[in-house]
Design a protein around this motif. Structure first.
Motif, short mmCIF file in Angstrom:
data_model
loop_
_atom_site.label_atom_id
_atom_site.label_comp_id
_atom_site.label_asym_id
_atom_site.label_seq_id
_atom_site.Cartn_x
_atom_site.Cartn_y
_atom_site.Cartn_z
N UNK A 134 0.83 -1.21 0.00
CA UNK A 134 0.00 0.00 0.00
C UNK A 134 0.86 1.26 0.00
N UNK A 135 1.97 1.24 0.73
CA UNK A 135 2.86 2.40 0.76
C UNK A 135 3.54 2.60 -0.60
N UNK A 136 3.91 1.51 -1.25
CA UNK A 136 4.52 1.62 -2.58
C UNK A 136 3.52 2.23 -3.56
N UNK A 137 2.29 1.74 -3.53
CA UNK A 137 1.26 2.25 -4.45
C UNK A 137 0.97 3.73 -4.20
N UNK A 138 1.09 4.15 -2.92
CA UNK A 138 0.82 5.55 -2.58
C UNK A 138 2.04 6.45 -2.77
N UNK A 139 3.10 5.92 -3.36
CA UNK A 139 4.35 6.66 -3.58
C UNK A 139 4.95 7.15 -2.26
N UNK A 140 4.82 6.34 -1.23
CA UNK A 140 5.44 6.65 0.07
C UNK A 140 6.59 5.71 0.38
N UNK A 141 6.86 4.83 -0.55
CA UNK A 141 7.93 3.85 -0.40
C UNK A 141 8.33 3.40 -1.80
N UNK A 142 9.59 2.98 -1.95
CA UNK A 142 10.09 2.71 -3.31
C UNK A 142 10.55 1.29 -3.52
N UNK A 143 10.27 0.40 -2.55
CA UNK A 143 10.75 -0.96 -2.72
C UNK A 143 10.08 -1.94 -1.77
N UNK A 144 10.14 -3.24 -2.12
CA UNK A 144 9.81 -4.32 -1.21
C UNK A 144 10.99 -5.29 -1.23
N UNK A 145 11.23 -5.97 -0.11
CA UNK A 145 12.40 -6.85 -0.04
C UNK A 145 12.05 -8.32 0.11
N UNK A 146 10.85 -8.67 0.53
CA UNK A 146 10.57 -10.05 0.90
C UNK A 146 9.28 -10.60 0.33
N UNK A 147 9.03 -10.31 -0.92
CA UNK A 147 7.81 -10.82 -1.55
C UNK A 147 8.16 -11.68 -2.75
N UNK A 148 7.54 -12.86 -2.86
CA UNK A 148 7.69 -13.63 -4.10
C UNK A 148 6.99 -12.89 -5.23
N UNK A 149 7.49 -13.04 -6.43
CA UNK A 149 6.98 -12.28 -7.57
C UNK A 149 5.49 -12.46 -7.75
N UNK A 150 4.97 -13.69 -7.61
CA UNK A 150 3.55 -13.94 -7.86
C UNK A 150 2.66 -13.13 -6.93
N UNK A 151 3.15 -12.86 -5.70
CA UNK A 151 2.31 -12.15 -4.73
C UNK A 151 2.19 -10.67 -5.04
N UNK A 152 2.99 -10.17 -5.97
CA UNK A 152 2.99 -8.75 -6.29
C UNK A 152 2.15 -8.42 -7.53
N UNK A 153 1.54 -9.44 -8.12
CA UNK A 153 0.80 -9.24 -9.36
C UNK A 153 -0.26 -8.16 -9.25
N UNK A 154 -1.11 -8.24 -8.22
CA UNK A 154 -2.19 -7.27 -8.07
C UNK A 154 -1.64 -5.87 -7.83
N UNK A 155 -0.56 -5.78 -7.04
CA UNK A 155 0.06 -4.47 -6.77
C UNK A 155 0.59 -3.85 -8.05
N UNK A 156 1.30 -4.62 -8.85
CA UNK A 156 1.87 -4.11 -10.09
C UNK A 156 0.77 -3.71 -11.06
N UNK A 157 -0.30 -4.49 -11.13
CA UNK A 157 -1.41 -4.15 -12.03
C UNK A 157 -2.08 -2.85 -11.61
N UNK A 158 -2.28 -2.68 -10.32
CA UNK A 158 -2.91 -1.43 -9.85
C UNK A 158 -2.01 -0.23 -10.14
N UNK A 159 -0.71 -0.40 -9.97
CA UNK A 159 0.22 0.67 -10.29
C UNK A 159 0.16 1.00 -11.78
#
Length: 542
Positions: free
Chosen positions: A317-342
């Motif tokens: 949520x912080x990455x999507x809100x442009x309050x953070x610029x990275x994640x360190x511990x997520x498997x790629x598949x779990x980020x699908x919805x985040x990347x799509x929303x971005x």
């Protein structure tokens, strides 16, 4: 390879009306009644977990009601579409199986405790579990039904899992019992991106930083992100140690299980049948140096010890809100919805990916022995029907698509016949039934962010062999005192050190080793080695 309607619907709606007991579901404890596992043709010994079939067959209810099974799944319930979802699901399950199924959603974050509470409640018939839960520990305590004696009731499911090997389901057994039906990865031309570092590639370019392809270049990005995003901590995930470990250890070591389940041990790639103490490897010590430096420099959140076991949703949520610029511990598949929303809201952002293992660590054929599983409550009154529902989910495309994606037009759309979540509000994107994902039923859905998809496609590979550890499942049931003591040491001494929270790294490290010795780490490793040796010998004899 898609399988559509592998077996015909054999039970009519009229027949379904006389099959079962009540809308209350199967997961209730207490005295057995008509329609229970015992009177319905299946009995289970509570101590041994053994199941036997009686000649009585399934008891039929005379109240005209259809039994409702209750399950839980991970993620957030969609804001819309669930009424239609259940209408469509009921239309199939009542006709095919004489049951209904309802799900509760468990948001990610502290999921291990939430799952344990749900299982302990006795409220549910269908469980999910994996490396994010105490699945294996609870399996050895007979918390789940042994499905092995019931496999004759689901021939299409058995055939489906035999597409790669006729021992696929056998490799999931713990102590000779099958406690769950696993996720099923596809063996050919699959994206192999696993855990890694997601970051803003557009920012990396504007900041003038080098391409991120190593721990050193990743570290440069972290320090620059701290300068540019001072309002939020760069690293808020207390599993950050594993990110550093995975980079340092890639191509050198293999996990005997998930690092979350076996944080004390590994094996080397060159000698996969000799258990090593992870805490005494040079890579472990180097990892401790990095996290201690990052904590001291403010890269790691100074309140890191107060974070939950999984801060992935909060960080996204912080990455999507442009309050953070990275994640360190997520498997790629779990980020699908985040990347799509971005991609929808900020199409100019380029989401970069640095995979911790790809290109260095060996890539093996998908293993199911440590996969996320769907299990059944041993007190379920309709265990065969519960298992047949799982069978349908893995062999009938209509079931699979509904349970995986939800309702077309509300939770997903189709473009040129292909599934897409484009045009769907993020709050309406339905998470899959956890443990269901099946590469042989799956329709691959490309990311809405073309740059991200390019990076995922770059990890496509067709492995040629199984891991030498495929099928090995450590049974720690004889080490209950030691595992409890080790867990206590991990919580009290290891976790602070792994998060960099230390004033005396060397002294605290030496203390961790001493505490592990007191807790019985030598006995733990010896038992694991004994089981691994027996596994190797059995494998050689087969």
């Amino acid at each position: 390879m898609k399988k559509r309607n592998l077996w015909k619907r054999a039970v009519s709606v009229g027949m379904a009306a006389v099959l079962t007991l009540s809308l209350a579901g199967c997961g209730q404890g207490g005295a057995q009644t008509a329609g229970s596992a015992e009177s319905a043709g299946t009995t289970q010994n509570a101590e041994s977990g053994e199941v036997s079939q009686s000649a009585a067959g399934w008891a039929e209810a005379d109240n005209g009601e259809v039994v409702t099974l209750k399950g839980f799944t991970m993620g957030n319930e969609p804001a819309a579409g669930m009424d239609t979802f259940y209408e469509q699901l009921d239309a199939m399950t009542v006709t095919d199986l004489g049951i209904k199924v309802r799900f509760d959603f468990i948001p990610w974050g502290d999921e291990k405790n939430k799952i344990n509470l749900n299982i302990a409640s006795g409220e549910y018939d269908l469980y999910v579990g994996g490396n994010f839960s105490d699945y294996k520990v609870m399996a050895t305590k007979n918390a789940f039904l042994d499905l092995k004696p019931l496999l004759s009731e689901v021939p299409d499911l058995v055939a489906h899992y035999s597409v790669v090997s006729d021992k696929t389901l056998e490799s999931c057994e713990i102590g000779g019992k099958l406690y769950g039906i696993p996720q099923f990865g596809k063996a050919t031309d699959s994206v192999s991106a696993n855990e890694g570092f997601m970051y803003r590639e557009d920012l990396r370019k504007s900041w003038g930083l080098p391409e991120i392809n190593s721990l050193e270049t990743m570290e440069q990005y972290l320090y620059k992100a701290k300068e540019e995003y001072p309002e939020s901590s760069v690293i808020m995930d207390n599993r950050v140690w594993s990110a550093v470990w995975n980079i340092l250890a890639a191509g050198k070591y293999l996990e005997l299980d998930s690092y979350m389940n076996t944080p004390y041990t590994v094996v080397s790639v060159e000698d996969p049948y000799t258990v090593l103490d992870r805490t005494q490897t040079p890579e472990y010590k180097t990892m401790l140096e990095y996290v201690a430096k990052w904590y001291k420099d403010g890269i790691i959140d100074h309140d890191i010890l107060a974070s939950s076991a999984n801060e992935g949703n909060k960080i996204a949520e912080l990455v999507k809100a442009d309050k953070k610029a990275t994640t360190t511990n997520s498997p790629a598949w779990s980020l699908t919805a985040t990347v799509n929303e971005i991609a929808r809201n900020n199409p100019e952002w380029e989401m970069g990916w640095y995979d911790y293992g790809f290109g260095k660590a060996p890539v093996y054929l998908p293993s199911v022995s440590n996969s996320t599983c769907i299990s059944i409550n041993p007190k379920c009154k309709e265990p065969v029907k519960a298992l047949q529902f799982i069978e349908k989910a893995h062999t009938d495309q209509a079931y699979y698509d509904l349970l995986r994606w939800g309702v077309e037009g509300e939770n997903y759309n189709r473009t040129d016949g292909k599934i897409t979540t484009a045009g769907i509000d993020a709050s309406n994107v339905k998470p899959s039934w956890t443990g269901l994902v099946d590469g042989y039923m799956e329709e691959e859905v490309p990311s809405e962010n073309a740059f991200w998809q390019e990076q995922m496609d770059a990890t496509r590979i067709t492995p040629e062999e199984f891991s030498p550890l495929d099928g090995f499942i450590f049974d720690a049931s004889s080490l209950s005192a030691e595992t409890a003591a080790l867990e206590s040491v991990k919580a009290q001494y290891m976790t602070p050190l792994l998060c960099g929270v230390t004033q005396d790294r060397e002294g605290d490290y030496d203390n961790v080793l001493a505490q592990l010795q007191k807790a019985g780490i030598e006995k733990y490793i010896a038992e694991m080695q004994q089981q691994l040796t027996a596994f190797r010998e059995k494998k050689a004899a087969d």
